[in-house]
Design an enzyme around this catalytic site. Sequence first.
Site, PDB file in Angstrom:
ATOM      1  N   LYS A  42       0.825  -1.224   0.000  1.00  0.00           N
ATOM      2  CA  LYS A  42       0.000   0.000   0.000  1.00  0.00           C
ATOM      3  C   LYS A  42       0.851   1.263   0.000  1.00  0.00           C
ATOM      4  CE  LYS A  42      -3.820  -2.326   2.258  1.00  0.00           C
ATOM      5  NZ  LYS A  42      -4.659  -2.427   1.065  1.00  0.00           N
ATOM      6  N   THR A 223     -14.094   6.289   1.289  1.00  0.00           N
ATOM      7  CA  THR A 223     -14.208   5.939  -0.128  1.00  0.00           C
ATOM      8  C   THR A 223     -15.250   4.833  -0.298  1.00  0.00           C
ATOM      9  OG1 THR A 223     -12.397   4.340  -0.095  1.00  0.00           O
ATOM     10  CG2 THR A 223     -11.811   6.628  -0.588  1.00  0.00           C
ATOM     11  N   ASP A 249      -9.617  -3.479 -13.372  1.00  0.00           N
ATOM     12  CA  ASP A 249      -8.979  -4.056 -12.183  1.00  0.00           C
ATOM     13  C   ASP A 249      -8.981  -2.987 -11.090  1.00  0.00           C
ATOM     14  OD1 ASP A 249      -7.391  -5.222 -10.285  1.00  0.00           O
ATOM     15  OD2 ASP A 249      -5.565  -5.270 -11.493  1.00  0.00           O
ATOM     16  N   GLY A 254      -7.967   2.335  -3.976  1.00  0.00           N
ATOM     17  CA  GLY A 254      -7.788   3.141  -2.768  1.00  0.00           C
ATOM     18  C   GLY A 254      -6.385   3.736  -2.702  1.00  0.00           C
ATOM     19  N   ASP A 255      -5.390   2.970  -3.119  1.00  0.00           N
ATOM     20  CA  ASP A 255      -4.011   3.476  -3.114  1.00  0.00           C
ATOM     21  C   ASP A 255      -3.867   4.629  -4.099  1.00  0.00           C
ATOM     22  OD1 ASP A 255      -3.352   1.572  -1.254  1.00  0.00           O
ATOM     23  OD2 ASP A 255      -2.529   0.165  -2.719  1.00  0.00           O
ATOM     24  N   SER A 285      -6.494   4.639 -13.024  1.00  0.00           N
ATOM     25  CA  SER A 285      -5.762   3.436 -12.604  1.00  0.00           C
ATOM     26  C   SER A 285      -6.625   2.172 -12.699  1.00  0.00           C
ATOM     27  CB  SER A 285      -5.196   3.596 -11.192  1.00  0.00           C
ATOM     28  OG  SER A 285      -6.177   3.291 -10.233  1.00  0.00           O
ATOM     29  N   GLY A 290      -3.078  -4.252 -12.619  1.00  0.00           N
ATOM     30  CA  GLY A 290      -1.919  -4.001 -11.760  1.00  0.00           C
ATOM     31  C   GLY A 290      -2.184  -2.853 -10.799  1.00  0.00           C
TER      32      GLY A 290
HETATM   33  P1  ADP Z   1     -10.281   0.499  -1.812  1.00  0.00           P
HETATM   34  O1  ADP Z   1      -9.485   0.031  -2.992  1.00  0.00           O
HETATM   35  O2  ADP Z   1      -9.419   0.964  -0.679  1.00  0.00           O
HETATM   36  O3  ADP Z   1     -11.375  -0.428  -1.376  1.00  0.00           O
HETATM   37  P2  ADP Z   1     -12.344   2.099  -3.101  1.00  0.00           P
HETATM   38  O4  ADP Z   1     -12.763   0.871  -3.828  1.00  0.00           O
HETATM   39  O5  ADP Z   1     -13.333   2.723  -2.196  1.00  0.00           O
HETATM   40  O6  ADP Z   1     -10.987   1.868  -2.300  1.00  0.00           O
HETATM   41  O7  ADP Z   1     -11.888   3.168  -4.211  1.00  0.00           O
HETATM   42  C1  ADP Z   1     -11.239   4.375  -3.929  1.00  0.00           C
HETATM   43  C2  ADP Z   1     -11.658   5.437  -4.917  1.00  0.00           C
HETATM   44  O8  ADP Z   1     -11.301   5.005  -6.243  1.00  0.00           O
HETATM   45  C3  ADP Z   1     -13.155   5.707  -4.984  1.00  0.00           C
HETATM   46  O9  ADP Z   1     -13.530   6.697  -4.030  1.00  0.00           O
HETATM   47  C4  ADP Z   1     -13.342   6.192  -6.423  1.00  0.00           C
HETATM   48  O10 ADP Z   1     -13.026   7.562  -6.539  1.00  0.00           O
HETATM   49  C5  ADP Z   1     -12.287   5.380  -7.185  1.00  0.00           C
HETATM   50  N1  ADP Z   1     -12.862   4.160  -7.791  1.00  0.00           N
HETATM   51  C6  ADP Z   1     -12.943   2.928  -7.238  1.00  0.00           C
HETATM   52  N2  ADP Z   1     -13.559   2.052  -8.071  1.00  0.00           N
HETATM   53  C7  ADP Z   1     -13.886   2.752  -9.182  1.00  0.00           C
HETATM   54  C8  ADP Z   1     -14.550   2.440 -10.414  1.00  0.00           C
HETATM   55  N3  ADP Z   1     -15.007   1.211 -10.651  1.00  0.00           N
HETATM   56  N4  ADP Z   1     -14.713   3.433 -11.328  1.00  0.00           N
HETATM   57  C9  ADP Z   1     -14.228   4.685 -11.091  1.00  0.00           C
HETATM   58  N5  ADP Z   1     -13.623   5.051  -9.953  1.00  0.00           N
HETATM   59  C10 ADP Z   1     -13.436   4.106  -9.006  1.00  0.00           C
END
Ligand code: ADP
Length: 309
Positions: A42, A223, A249, A254-255, A285, A290
């Site tokens: 992370k 998030t 992917d 979150g990172d 991302s 990855g």
């Molecule tokens: P974690 O990987 O720590 O579980 P999240 O899944 O909540 O974190 O994602 C963190 C941030 O990444 C979200 O607040 C959003 O802005 C972005 N994000 C996550 N998944 C998607 C997605 N499928 N499409 C667009 N943005 C995304």
Amino acid sequence: MKKSKVVVFGSFVMDLMARGPHLPRPAESVKGTMFQMGPGGKGFNQCVAAHKAGAEVTMVTKLGRDSFADVALDTMKELNMSSEHILYTDQVSTATALVVVDENTAQNQIMVIPGSLNTITADEVAGIESLIKEAEYLLIQLEVNQDANELVVDMAEKYGCKVIMNLAPYSPVSDAFLAKAYMVTPNEVEAEGMTGIVVSDTESAKKAADILREKGIEIVVITLGSRGAFISTKDRAELVPAFKVNAQDTTGAGDAFNGGLLAALSEGKDIWEAARFASALAALSVQKKGAAVSMPWRNEIEDFLAAQK
Ligand code: ADP
């Protein structure tokens, strides 16, 4: 633009991933179909995200003296990141994660071996005092020995360096530790762990955020995956929606988001602008496979944001 200096204090983990027709049962040996390894952890992912987004960020992590450490250093060199504050041990190996994936069901089994990440000493934390003294923000996670996190957070407090805590993977921490955070950035699972509130939508996120703010945290960012991020400050609480993209992917989303926040805050953006920047970084991302390797460069983030208008 005047950028402040920032520090990521956390993990580098070598990810070793194998795919096969099914997950091995105890004592079974399964012939796999694919193997891949790559830099992760992370802390490292977040630092790479911030660096590629343009931040003046320094990575502090601890490696073994082995070929996985070389991968970390080679990656940092390739990306033009400083490895001046990397710590080493010759007692245990660089942290690794063994990931086995069933290619039919996408179920996985993961074993993480923290190795070097469990061995950060008080002297080593004392050794980065000048770095913390000059930094405006410190970003931490929960993948290194917690006593080292406690020491670096106290050091940050002493010098007025604002601490962003990404308490992932979740494990309980004391309220006294939490209260030293300027900002926390849990996902739904971590927010539930920290508050007991099951977070599934904006309303429950608001409840959890209120509890966290009462613990003395100035800014709470929860998030919510593809829905976005719920942000709560002294005078405003609302959802910053995620960008709609075709996700390939989402590991490391979150990172990406945390690295993006750090980079944007270091440029003096307010939390709302920073969250929009971080959402764009994360949206880019998740469209690539990855974690560390899928982080976009600054110009890609700017082009993406410009195309939204
Ligand atoms: P974690 O990987 O720590 O579980 P999240 O899944 O909540 O974190 O994602 C963190 C941030 O990444 C979200 O607040 C959003 O802005 C972005 N994000 C996550 N998944 C998607 C997605 N499928 N499409 C667009 N943005 C995304």
